[in-house]
Design a protein around this motif. Structure first.
Motif, PDB file in Angstrom:
ATOM      1  N   CYS A   9      -3.357  -1.570  -5.181  1.00 45.82           N
ATOM      2  CA  CYS A   9      -3.499  -2.644  -4.207  1.00 45.82           C
ATOM      3  C   CYS A   9      -4.739  -3.495  -4.419  1.00 45.82           C
ATOM      4  CB  CYS A   9      -3.524  -2.069  -2.794  1.00 45.82           C
ATOM      5  SG  CYS A   9      -4.915  -0.965  -2.484  1.00 45.82           S
ATOM      6  N   HIS A  11       0.841  -1.202   0.000  1.00 45.57           N
ATOM      7  CA  HIS A  11       0.000   0.000   0.000  1.00 45.57           C
ATOM      8  C   HIS A  11       0.872   1.246   0.000  1.00 45.57           C
ATOM      9  CE1 HIS A  11      -3.740  -2.105   0.641  1.00 45.57           C
ATOM     10  NE2 HIS A  11      -3.216  -2.757   1.659  1.00 45.57           N
ATOM     11  N   HIS A  39      -8.810   0.240  -5.062  1.00 45.23           N
ATOM     12  CA  HIS A  39      -7.611   1.012  -4.706  1.00 45.23           C
ATOM     13  C   HIS A  39      -7.900   2.515  -4.672  1.00 45.23           C
ATOM     14  CE1 HIS A  39      -3.600   2.666  -4.981  1.00 45.23           C
ATOM     15  NE2 HIS A  39      -3.813   3.105  -6.202  1.00 45.23           N
ATOM     16  N   CYS A  64      -3.999   6.004  -1.105  1.00 45.26           N
ATOM     17  CA  CYS A  64      -3.079   4.906  -1.399  1.00 45.26           C
ATOM     18  C   CYS A  64      -2.466   5.125  -2.784  1.00 45.26           C
ATOM     19  CB  CYS A  64      -3.809   3.571  -1.336  1.00 45.26           C
ATOM     20  SG  CYS A  64      -2.751   2.170  -1.731  1.00 45.26           S
ATOM     21  N   MET A 119      -9.362   3.721  -1.613  1.00 52.21           N
ATOM     22  CA  MET A 119      -8.562   3.607  -0.392  1.00 52.21           C
ATOM     23  C   MET A 119      -8.006   4.988  -0.063  1.00 52.21           C
ATOM     24  SD  MET A 119      -5.725   0.795   0.644  1.00 52.21           S
ATOM     25  CE  MET A 119      -4.872   0.863   2.227  1.00 52.21           C
ATOM     26  N   ASN A 142       0.038   3.068  -4.086  1.00 46.65           N
ATOM     27  CA  ASN A 142       0.576   1.825  -4.664  1.00 46.65           C
ATOM     28  C   ASN A 142      -0.580   0.889  -4.973  1.00 46.65           C
ATOM     29  OD1 ASN A 142       3.626   1.014  -4.770  1.00 46.65           O
ATOM     30  ND2 ASN A 142       2.486  -0.884  -4.461  1.00 46.65           N
TER      31      ASN A 142
END
Ligand SMILES: [Cu+2]
Lengths: 612, 366
Positions: free
Chosen positions: A597, A558, A601, A593, A604, A595
């Motif tokens: 994921c 993350h 995502h 976030c 997030m 990265n």
């Protein structure tokens, strides 16, 4: 190679037709070899017939994995890179002495503790830790020439885990781990002589070069503390450890104590300086040291029994040891020769039975500007030759028998090679499969990307009699050196996720702790949610976020980016990272976030509300 | 003095707001109340036993009800959590009711609703646990197309839990097992052909037309698998290095090593493991137990070292840590492949091959 090309360079003209003698490359070394080495040489020589013309493919098909890990230094990018060999695919970048805003190295509290505010670094030499003369897959060590540090990378996570600053030293260059019986010491050199100590207490010597010194520093690999330093009048450039745990040895090109170009070149002879480890241990035990800048400093200057000075022609550069442990090859740089030092003779020289110069058993003429030498494990050396822009394969045994030009093959490379390295060549298990020529200049070899061009790492098939270039690979600023390690030595050690308990502050329970002006947010990241949907702080609060990734699945990392707060980092499965900042901008600042994921995502994200 | 005072003050002012990690993410978690008779409607009275309830109608026992987490807690779904299931069956082993009482599967993200999940679960009612049931064979994925990990795990949970409970309660007789065998440590070099001929390597070949593609001579998937525990199998297939590494990865706890390789355009790995960490296209069944593989127990291989082995397109070493797995006993390799129907819709189809390590690689257990 065409005749025409030979005519182009006078020096090469004299080499001529040496390729015809290549069969002699398989002569067994004279000493008794270990069973393993014998087997290797047997396999190599039997394989040789079949592989005479090389013919290896570098292609690694989709879904297949490379047989070697390549660990490249990154020069003044300050990082270390991992490439698959022979595909040359870049697999990972490990920030070491530098900032990396992608992973958050240099941003998180954990990495700041390592960098201590210094994020300019210049990595040159990456070497792995050893057990019994081959890699054990535990650690990598790398120097920082710019700010005089040595870092250790733990290979299970492939991340920097310790950095030590070396006082009394500058231009920290050649760095090498003990090869036998295992890596307990790591040595590192001072290329730039300086006043010792180099601080206000010694201002009287700032402009007295005759009072500048070089240092050979010994580091404890396990604690990353400094064991001691050996003070020299000379500078020390590159270095290597032997295969018996007895010596380290370093080239020196400035015994003149010069501070200008003309002065560096004044003497006709420079030295390979050998350090006697047993005597160093004894001297430390006997208390024969001065403590300078908190370090135990031993006197290794002329007359000391800790050091041996083997004279070699003008301005030597690389020192590399043959995989059978028998010879040290000192590449001449300004001299067109390589000096072959028989390591067995060093004992006698230290004992005073022979003169140091008698350790040199061959001095073949290799080409103009020999810099570094590597080995194919079949009795041949391959030397990078800078001015000629060649890789020269030559036979060590023929050189020792007195041949002045024991060449097997001369390969033109593109262009101006620095370091050179063969697979497993810095171990007793050198396998002679692939060679990389780390060329400093690429000129016309790639699409023009502007004035700052990539370097050119050329991949060379080493299995045939002749060296064959099979691939050009561009590289960004600025690899110096590389090691290529067999996959089976590394892969079993590398983990897919952290132990959650690695970090003492790993978050198991989401919580916000408010203590005076401090706000500590302890929070999980679990695809696709953070442990909180929002956090409220007051303007001026000192805010610390601890984030622990609770996802167990491989490759589910993350990101954590705080809008407008100059913060980003990545936490991988079961990893914890933290960041501290002052909430000086009131407003709503989404944390999201970065990265990828999860299918959610983008969802997030959470609010950081900085109240007025 | 001031320093000490401020420490005291700050301790008093520390305010901690905290809650359990699991509570967060609850929008993806679903928990439902239940009573045992929902799964066994024919009973009017329940008696609690170790791990299950006996259901009675009057004085007659009519079946049992159990919760899966008492039987197969290690089977976890996409979200890494067990799919807690209430399962009822009659004394003949026919499932009388199945209800998911807790799950955290993010099925909402592939456009599914809780109702779809319930529809999927409902198809178990009336089926016998003595039947061979697999997703794609007796169990349809129609209701939750795309959620293959969830379906495969849920199937293993229902059948594995029910079968184990049935064995424990005496409703199901255990298959007569042969005398226990253990792996022989003897090593001899063996070629690919020898390993195949002796039965150490088993094969599943699937034609393109079987999975709804145009018929062709080349198989869609030509899959080989083996239990690589005996060095005479493992070292020959993997080479000494990879074999020793796999043994080392098993560690002191021990376990078994499954090797699966294939060629052809089809894939036994699929891509499901990328998202959920679970390989949703194959698993093992041994007696009442299912063994599912996760990415953390997988190592890619790209060649078979045994002399004469064909080139492969996909390959992996898969570790079985579960102590319940007996390498001496027979098991079934279960393969679940997506099958194209028309141009847009997909179904799944399952294939099975039994495996038993040949006696040549085994010895009598001490
Ligand atoms: Cu995320």
């Amino acid at each position: 190679m065409s005749k025409k090309r030979f005519n182009r360079r006078d020096f090469l003209k004299t080499l001529g037709i040496t390729g015809a003698a290549a069969g002699a490359g398989l002569v067994l070394p004279r000493t008794i070899l270990s069973e393993h080495a014998q087997k290797q040489i047997f396999e190599a020589s039997t394989a040789h017939a079949a592989e005479k013309n090389g013919g290896q493919s570098y292609e690694i098909k989709p879904g297949e994995l490379d047989p070697y890990y390549g660990f490249w230094s990154g020069g003044h990018s300050g990082e270390v890179r991992i490439l698959g060999v022979p595909s040359m695919r870049q697999l990972h970048r490990i920030p070491v002495f530098c900032m990396d805003v992608g992973s958050g190295y240099g941003i998180t509290n954990e990495s700041k503790k390592l960098l201590k505010g210094t994020f300019v670094g210049d990595t040159h030499h990456v070497h792995g830790s050893y057990v019994n003369g081959t890699y054990d897959g535990k650690w990598l060590f790398v120097n920082d020439k710019g700010n005089n540090r040595v870092a250790r990378i733990r290979m299970d996570y492939m991340e920097t885990d310790a950095i030590v600053s070396i006082p009394n030293a500058q231009g920290l260059h050649g760095t090498f781990p003990q090869r036998y019986p295992k890596t307990e010491w790591v040595v590192t050199n001072t290329e730039f002589q300086i006043p010792v100590p180099n601080d206000a207490s010694n201002a009287a010597n700032f402009n007295k070069p005759q009072n500048y010194y070089g240092m050979h520093t010994i580091i404890d690999a396990a604690t990353m503390g400094i064991v001691c330093q050996i003070m020299l009048d000379e500078n020390v450039d590159l270095t290597a450890c032997d295969y018996q745990g007895k010596y380290s040895m370093s080239t020196s090109y400035n015994p003149e104590k010069g501070v200008t170009l003309a002065e560096y070149l004044a003497f006709d002879t420079d030295f390979l300086i050998v350090f006697h480890w047993e005597r160093i241990r004894a001297a430390l035990k006997a208390g024969k040291y001065k403590t300078i800048s908190g370090i135990r400093v031993l006197d290794g200057r002329k007359g000391s029994d800790l050091t041996l000075r083997i004279p070699v022609p003008k301005n030597p550069h690389g020192i590399n040891i043959s995989p059978d442990g028998k010879y040290g090859v000192c590449s001449g740089k300004v001299s067109p020769t390589c000096s072959v030092v028989e390591l067995a003779k060093i004992d006698e020289a230290f004992a005073g039975k022979i003169k140091p110069e008698k350790c040199v058993v061959a001095q073949p003429e290799i080409g103009l500007g020999p810099l570094h030498t590597t080995f194919d494990g079949r009795g041949n050396a391959i030397t990078s030759v800078f001015i000629d822009s060649t890789n020269v394969k030559w036979n060590i045994d023929r050189a020792v028998k007195g041949e002045k030009k024991p060449h097997v093959h001369v390969l033109d490379i593109s262009y101006q090679v620095g370091h050179i390295m063969a697979t497993m060549a810095e171990t007793k298990e050198a396998d002679g499969k692939w060679l990389v020529s780390l060329n400093k200049i690429s000129k016309d070899r790639f699409l023009n990307v502007g004035p700052l061009k990539p370097e050119n790492e050329q991949l060379i098939d080493l299995t045939g009699e002749k060296l064959v270039i099979v691939k050009d690979e561009p590289a960004y600023i600025e690899p110096h050196d590389v090691i290529m390690v067999r996959r089976d030595l590394v892969e079993p050690k590398v983990k897919h996720r952290y132990n959650m308990s690695d970090h003492p502050m790993a978050v198991h329970k989401n919580e916000i702790i408010r203590k005076g002006n401090d706000v500590i947010v302890r929070m999980t990241a679990n695809a696709p949610v953070y442990g909180f949907q929002e956090v409220k702080v007051k303007k001026g609060n000192k805010v610390t976020f601890y984030v622990t990734n609770h996802d167990e699945i491989t490759d589910l990392s993350h990101g954590f980016n705080i809008s407008n707060y100059n913060v980003n980092f990545v936490v991988s499965p079961y990893q914890t990272k933290s960041v501290t900042f002052t909430a000086d901008k009131p407003g709503v600042h989404w944390i999201y976030c970065t990265n990828f994921c999860h299918a959610l995502h983008l969802e997030m994200r959470m609010r950081l509300i900085v109240e007025v | 003095m001031t320093g000490l005072f401020s420490v005291v003050v700050s301790l008093v002012l520390v305010l901690v707001f905290s809650y359990d990690v699991r509570a967060e993410g609850s929008f993806l978690e679903h928990r439902y109340p239940y009573t045992p008779n929902e799964a066994l409607p024919g009973a009017d009275r329940f008696v609690k036993k170790q791990g299950y309830w006996e259901g009675y109608k009057g004085n007659k026992m009519v079946g049992v009800v159990l919760l899966s987490k008492d039987w197969t807690p290690n089977l976890v779904g996409y979200a890494g959590k067990h799919l807690e299931t209430l399962i009822g069956m009659d004394t003949a082993g026919n499932l009388t009711g199945v209800k998911v009482v807790f799950h955290a599967e993010p099925i909402v993200m592939i456009g599914l609703k809780e109702d779809n999940y319930k529809t999927f679960i409902r198809q178990y009612v009336g089926k016998s646990i003595k039947e061979k049931l697999a997703v794609g064979s007796g169990i349809s994925m129609d209701a939750i197309t795309g959620a293959t990990v969830t379906a495969v795990v849920q199937n293993s949970i229902v059948l594995g839990s029910a079968r184990r409970a049935a064995l424990k309660s005496g409703m199901l007789q255990a298959r007569k097992t042969e005398a226990p065998r253990q792996v022989s440590q003897a090593f001899t070099a063996q070629s690919w052909k020898e390993l195949l001929d002796k039965g150490a390597v088993q094969r599943i070949t699937i034609k393109p037309e079987t999975v709804g593609l145009k018929a062709e001579a080349q198989p869609y998937l030509d899959l080989y698998f083996a239990l690589a525990d005996p060095p005479a199998v493992g070292r020959n297939l993997l080479g000494a290095n990879a074999y020793e590494q796999a043994k080392a990865a098993l560690g002191k706890r021990g376990g078994s090593i499954l090797v699966v390789v294939s060629s052809g355009p089809g894939s036994f790995k699929g891509t499901g493991f990328v998202r959920g960490g679970i390989f949703d296209r194959f698993h093992l069944e041994q007696e009442a137990k299912s063994f599912i593989f996760r990415d953390v127990d997988y190592t890619l291989i790209s060649e078979i070292k045994a002399a004469g082995a064909p080139p492969i397109r996909e390959g992996g070493i898969f570790l079985i840590h579960n102590k319940d797995f007996d390498p001496g006993d027979r098991f079934a390799f279960n393969l679940v492949l997506p099958v194209r129907v028309g141009t847009t819709s997909k179904e799944v189809k399952s294939f099975e091959q039994t495996y038993r390590l040949p006696d040549a690689y085994m010895e009598k257990a001490k």
